[in-house]
Write a protein that holds these residues in place. Structure first.
Motif, short mmCIF file in Angstrom:
data_model
loop_
_atom_site.label_atom_id
_atom_site.label_comp_id
_atom_site.label_asym_id
_atom_site.label_seq_id
_atom_site.Cartn_x
_atom_site.Cartn_y
_atom_site.Cartn_z
N ALA A 80 0.86 -1.19 0.00
CA ALA A 80 0.00 0.00 0.00
C ALA A 80 0.89 1.24 0.00
O ALA A 80 2.05 1.18 0.42
N GLU A 81 0.34 2.34 -0.47
CA GLU A 81 1.10 3.59 -0.60
C GLU A 81 1.43 4.24 0.74
O GLU A 81 2.38 5.01 0.83
N SER A 82 0.62 3.96 1.76
CA SER A 82 0.81 4.62 3.06
C SER A 82 0.13 3.80 4.15
O SER A 82 -0.65 2.88 3.86
N ASP A 84 -2.18 5.00 6.03
CA ASP A 84 -3.60 5.31 5.88
C ASP A 84 -4.27 4.43 4.83
O ASP A 84 -5.40 3.99 5.00
N LYS A 85 -3.55 4.15 3.72
CA LYS A 85 -4.11 3.29 2.67
C LYS A 85 -4.27 1.85 3.16
O LYS A 85 -5.21 1.16 2.77
N GLU A 88 -7.44 2.05 5.19
CA GLU A 88 -8.60 2.23 4.31
C GLU A 88 -9.02 0.92 3.67
O GLU A 88 -10.20 0.57 3.66
N TRP A 127 2.51 -1.56 4.34
CA TRP A 127 3.23 -0.36 3.91
C TRP A 127 4.63 -0.42 4.51
O TRP A 127 4.80 -0.81 5.67
#
Length: 135
Positions: A80-82, A84-85, A88, A127
């Motif tokens: 994941a990019e972050s 938070d991602k 999510e 991440w």
């Protein structure tokens, strides 16, 4: 040099429910490689998940099909990019019928959570700080 791809083949109990689950996570179905026995879920340009009805899946192997509600067959990990991602995607998976599994892994430079899809396949979402990868 061509980019290598991965095709993950997974047996499912209810193809339509599984298609709805994965499109609910924001992925798309490639109709060119989908029919009443299989659905091609496009995760990225290089990752495709083939959801196969159990009878169709059985035509590709002489082995029994694992009961993924009680047996682990594979752990699929997506980046994941972050952080938070990660949250999510896992939160959305749980919201639309997936099940939280495992413990949150927070090592500062790396963060991950996991869910089981409708058929019990485990998906880890991770991440990693790009600086840690370079370093």
């Amino acid at each position: 040099m061509s980019q290598q791809m991965i095709f993950v083949n997974l047996p499912v109990n209810d193809l339509e429910a599984s298609k709805k689950f994965f499109t609910g996570l924001g992925y798309t179905i490639n109709p060119q490689f989908s029919d009443e026995k299989a659905a091609s879920v496009v995760i990225s340009d290089t990752i495709v998940v083939m959801l196969l009805t159990k009878p169709f899946y059985a035509t590709f192997t002489d082995k029994g099909i694992a009961d993924t509600k009680t047996t682990s067959e594979v752990l699929i990990c997506l980046s994941a990019e972050s952080r938070d991602k990660v949250d999510e995607l896992v939160d959305r998976a749980i919201e639309i019928g997936g099940t939280a599994t495992g413990k949150t892994q927070d090592m500062g430079f790396m963060y991950g959570r996991a869910f089981d899809d409708l058929d019990g396949h485990t998906w880890e979402i991770m991440w990693m700080d790009p600086a840690a990868v370079q370093g």
